[in-house]
Design a protein around this motif. Sequence first.
Motif, PDB file in Angstrom:
ATOM      1  N   LEU A  92       4.025   2.783  -7.730  1.00 25.47           N
ATOM      2  CA  LEU A  92       4.616   1.630  -7.069  1.00 25.47           C
ATOM      3  C   LEU A  92       4.724   1.864  -5.561  1.00 25.47           C
ATOM      4  O   LEU A  92       4.446   0.963  -4.753  1.00 25.47           O
ATOM      5  N   LEU A  93       5.105   3.075  -5.169  1.00 26.90           N
ATOM      6  CA  LEU A  93       5.194   3.386  -3.747  1.00 26.90           C
ATOM      7  C   LEU A  93       3.811   3.450  -3.098  1.00 26.90           C
ATOM      8  O   LEU A  93       3.648   3.032  -1.945  1.00 26.90           O
ATOM      9  N   VAL A  94       2.821   3.971  -3.815  1.00 30.30           N
ATOM     10  CA  VAL A  94       1.468   4.036  -3.265  1.00 30.30           C
ATOM     11  C   VAL A  94       0.926   2.626  -3.020  1.00 30.30           C
ATOM     12  O   VAL A  94       0.339   2.336  -1.970  1.00 30.30           O
ATOM     13  N   VAL A  95       1.132   1.729  -3.987  1.00 32.43           N
ATOM     14  CA  VAL A  95       0.681   0.346  -3.812  1.00 32.43           C
ATOM     15  C   VAL A  95       1.432  -0.311  -2.653  1.00 32.43           C
ATOM     16  O   VAL A  95       0.842  -1.033  -1.838  1.00 32.43           O
ATOM     17  N   THR A  96       2.728  -0.050  -2.548  1.00 32.53           N
ATOM     18  CA  THR A  96       3.514  -0.595  -1.444  1.00 32.53           C
ATOM     19  C   THR A  96       2.991  -0.089  -0.102  1.00 32.53           C
ATOM     20  O   THR A  96       2.921  -0.842   0.882  1.00 32.53           O
ATOM     21  N   ARG A  97       2.612   1.172  -0.063  1.00 33.95           N
ATOM     22  CA  ARG A  97       2.085   1.770   1.167  1.00 33.95           C
ATOM     23  C   ARG A  97       0.805   1.043   1.612  1.00 33.95           C
ATOM     24  O   ARG A  97       0.651   0.722   2.794  1.00 33.95           O
ATOM     25  N   VAL A  98      -0.075   0.767   0.690  1.00 30.39           N
ATOM     26  CA  VAL A  98      -1.329   0.091   1.019  1.00 30.39           C
ATOM     27  C   VAL A  98      -1.065  -1.345   1.457  1.00 30.39           C
ATOM     28  O   VAL A  98      -1.625  -1.822   2.452  1.00 30.39           O
ATOM     29  N   ILE A  99      -0.191  -2.051   0.719  1.00 28.19           N
ATOM     30  CA  ILE A  99       0.113  -3.437   1.058  1.00 28.19           C
ATOM     31  C   ILE A  99       0.782  -3.518   2.432  1.00 28.19           C
ATOM     32  O   ILE A  99       0.469  -4.405   3.237  1.00 28.19           O
ATOM     33  N   GLY A 100       1.701  -2.606   2.720  1.00 31.52           N
ATOM     34  CA  GLY A 100       2.367  -2.609   4.018  1.00 31.52           C
ATOM     35  C   GLY A 100       1.390  -2.435   5.161  1.00 31.52           C
ATOM     36  O   GLY A 100       1.470  -3.139   6.186  1.00 31.52           O
ATOM     37  N   LEU A 101       0.442  -1.519   5.009  1.00 33.44           N
ATOM     38  CA  LEU A 101      -0.555  -1.301   6.054  1.00 33.44           C
ATOM     39  C   LEU A 101      -1.403  -2.555   6.258  1.00 33.44           C
ATOM     40  O   LEU A 101      -1.677  -2.964   7.395  1.00 33.44           O
ATOM     41  N   ALA A 102      -1.808  -3.191   5.152  1.00 30.82           N
ATOM     42  CA  ALA A 102      -2.624  -4.401   5.244  1.00 30.82           C
ATOM     43  C   ALA A 102      -1.863  -5.535   5.915  1.00 30.82           C
ATOM     44  O   ALA A 102      -2.409  -6.242   6.779  1.00 30.82           O
ATOM     45  N   VAL A 103      -0.605  -5.715   5.549  1.00 31.85           N
ATOM     46  CA  VAL A 103       0.203  -6.769   6.159  1.00 31.85           C
ATOM     47  C   VAL A 103       0.385  -6.505   7.649  1.00 31.85           C
ATOM     48  O   VAL A 103       0.313  -7.429   8.477  1.00 31.85           O
ATOM     49  N   GLY A 104       0.628  -5.249   8.012  1.00 35.08           N
ATOM     50  CA  GLY A 104       0.781  -4.914   9.428  1.00 35.08           C
ATOM     51  C   GLY A 104      -0.450  -5.266  10.238  1.00 35.08           C
ATOM     52  O   GLY A 104      -0.357  -5.856  11.324  1.00 35.08           O
ATOM     53  N   PHE A 105      -1.629  -4.912   9.726  1.00 38.17           N
ATOM     54  CA  PHE A 105      -2.880  -5.249  10.408  1.00 38.17           C
ATOM     55  C   PHE A 105      -3.012  -6.765  10.568  1.00 38.17           C
ATOM     56  O   PHE A 105      -3.369  -7.268  11.638  1.00 38.17           O
ATOM     57  N   GLN A 106      -2.727  -7.494   9.478  1.00 37.59           N
ATOM     58  CA  GLN A 106      -2.944  -8.936   9.523  1.00 37.59           C
ATOM     59  C   GLN A 106      -1.946  -9.633  10.436  1.00 37.59           C
ATOM     60  O   GLN A 106      -2.298 -10.598  11.136  1.00 37.59           O
ATOM     61  N   VAL A 107      -0.707  -9.169  10.438  1.00 31.94           N
ATOM     62  CA  VAL A 107       0.288  -9.745  11.342  1.00 31.94           C
ATOM     63  C   VAL A 107      -0.107  -9.474  12.792  1.00 31.94           C
ATOM     64  O   VAL A 107       0.024 -10.347  13.666  1.00 31.94           O
ATOM     65  N   GLY A 108      -0.610  -8.271  13.066  1.00 29.22           N
ATOM     66  CA  GLY A 108      -1.093  -7.967  14.416  1.00 29.22           C
ATOM     67  C   GLY A 108      -2.205  -8.908  14.838  1.00 29.22           C
ATOM     68  O   GLY A 108      -2.220  -9.428  15.966  1.00 29.22           O
ATOM     69  N   GLY A 109      -3.158  -9.155  13.928  1.00 31.69           N
ATOM     70  CA  GLY A 109      -4.236 -10.090  14.225  1.00 31.69           C
ATOM     71  C   GLY A 109      -3.718 -11.493  14.463  1.00 31.69           C
ATOM     72  O   GLY A 109      -4.194 -12.214  15.350  1.00 31.69           O
ATOM     73  N   ALA A 110      -2.714 -11.900  13.673  1.00 27.58           N
ATOM     74  CA  ALA A 110      -2.146 -13.240  13.831  1.00 27.58           C
ATOM     75  C   ALA A 110      -1.447 -13.392  15.181  1.00 27.58           C
ATOM     76  O   ALA A 110      -1.580 -14.429  15.849  1.00 27.58           O
ATOM     77  N   ILE A 111      -0.703 -12.370  15.595  1.00 27.08           N
ATOM     78  CA  ILE A 111       0.004 -12.430  16.879  1.00 27.08           C
ATOM     79  C   ILE A 111      -0.984 -12.552  18.031  1.00 27.08           C
ATOM     80  O   ILE A 111      -0.803 -13.360  18.957  1.00 27.08           O
ATOM     81  N   LEU A 112      -2.054 -11.759  17.998  1.00 22.85           N
ATOM     82  CA  LEU A 112      -3.033 -11.805  19.084  1.00 22.85           C
ATOM     83  C   LEU A 112      -3.822 -13.113  19.078  1.00 22.85           C
ATOM     84  O   LEU A 112      -4.147 -13.657  20.140  1.00 22.85           O
ATOM     85  N   THR A 113      -4.153 -13.609  17.890  1.00 25.04           N
ATOM     86  CA  THR A 113      -4.881 -14.881  17.819  1.00 25.04           C
ATOM     87  C   THR A 113      -4.020 -16.020  18.372  1.00 25.04           C
ATOM     88  O   THR A 113      -4.509 -16.881  19.113  1.00 25.04           O
TER      89      THR A 113
END
Length: 464
Positions: free
Chosen positions: A401-422
């Motif tokens: 559960l923590l490993v999946v959370t780790r991957v999802i958190g990284l993906a969300v962080g990347f996408q939020v960064g892209g959204a802010i810059l866009t």
Amino acid sequence: MSETVASPIRIGKPSIGALGVLALALGTLQSVVEPALPLLQRELDVSPAEGALIANTVLITGAVAAPVAGKLGDRYGGKRVLVWLMAVVSAGGLLAGLAPNLPVLLLGQVLQGVMVGALPLSFILVRKYLPTEQTQVAVGLVVALFTGGGMVGTLIAGPLAEALSWHWMFALPAIAIIATTLVLVRVMPHDQPAPSAGGIDWPGAVLLSGALLALMLGLVVVTRGGLPPAAIGAVAVAVAGLTAGWVVVERRAASPMVDLRMLARPAMWHSVVLTFVMTAGSGLVAFLMLQLFAVSADGYGFGLNTTDIGLLLLPGAIAGAVSDSVGGVAARRFGPRAVVVVGTTAMAATMIALASLHTEEWQLVLARVLIAFVAGIGTTALLAGITTAVETENIGIATSLLVVTRVIGLAVGFQVGGAILTAGTDPTTGLPAESAFITGFTTAGVVSALSLLVVRITRKGARA
């Protein structure tokens, strides 16, 4: 007359070497995207939010493939499933290498994401064919070469893209994977399937993939602007519906992919919240740094090429690799909570400092090293801590559960960064404004700081 007892099958150096080389090639293929992301955005003429999808599709597929691969290996045999997965990964790498546009590249990345399942399958094989004292050495070798492959990919992405084209960043590692898999087929014996309790949670895997993809695509389309409120509401409803469906399926499944019942335990959901916040924050800042290294504008930005970006990312990659081994030691000595509090505080301070200190390359490199190190230590300490907070028979469920959370958190962080810059892109220049980077760094820092307050409040509630 005495009966002849068959000797157990053992694997030798060629088999271990093939697994190691395969891990090296997989790590290389996984990591070539990050330093080349600004280049891919320019070549494909896509926004930062769309560019973030290129990296995130691998993470999304990996989040689903990781818990499923081991069960498939137990049911059908580790070697057989590993070869199947490598066929899919190779097809994805070759497809990405031939991709003429973003949708085809994204499809290639989706197929490549199943590479995450290669590690648990490799562990199944070495556990079956090696004595106990040699298993840990073989597992360490495979993990080390996968990590080393990540560093190789970071360094070779630029030279390959500049000397040949970006397509070869994907094609060459894919060719290496094909060749190594053919060797593995010859030198690795077939292992017998093991009895498997419970089925594979395919509905849960499909719904989780759909929810994550809907979230990432939603962030892309919403930040483009111009959408009517009804369309934005439809995106939100789709994400909420898929997420709710996944939760219902996981709670009812006899053998769920992620056992959400574990979240009822305070120690478990505290760890999930902190893991998500730390990885989302580090992912957000990592994406912003990539774009800042590449952007060229008056007053800010560095205008670096892919090779230079890869070299500047290398210290952070090394720090992240070292932190995984340090986190467990620190958790044993100081306790997981102390490690996480110190690490999150350091992350928040570093992120907020970046809002004003991002005009020199060394500032970004140092910040990336610090964030990668403390995030790695913190998430590893949480993993180590949860193994003592749950019963032995639930360790696998809790850590997955923590490993999946780790991957999802990284993906969300990347996408939020892209959204802010866009959202902060100047329509006249097509470049993100410096204020968008400042907003992103500040947002990451504030969220990291607030997470400490959330954990303190929930901890008091648990005691009460």
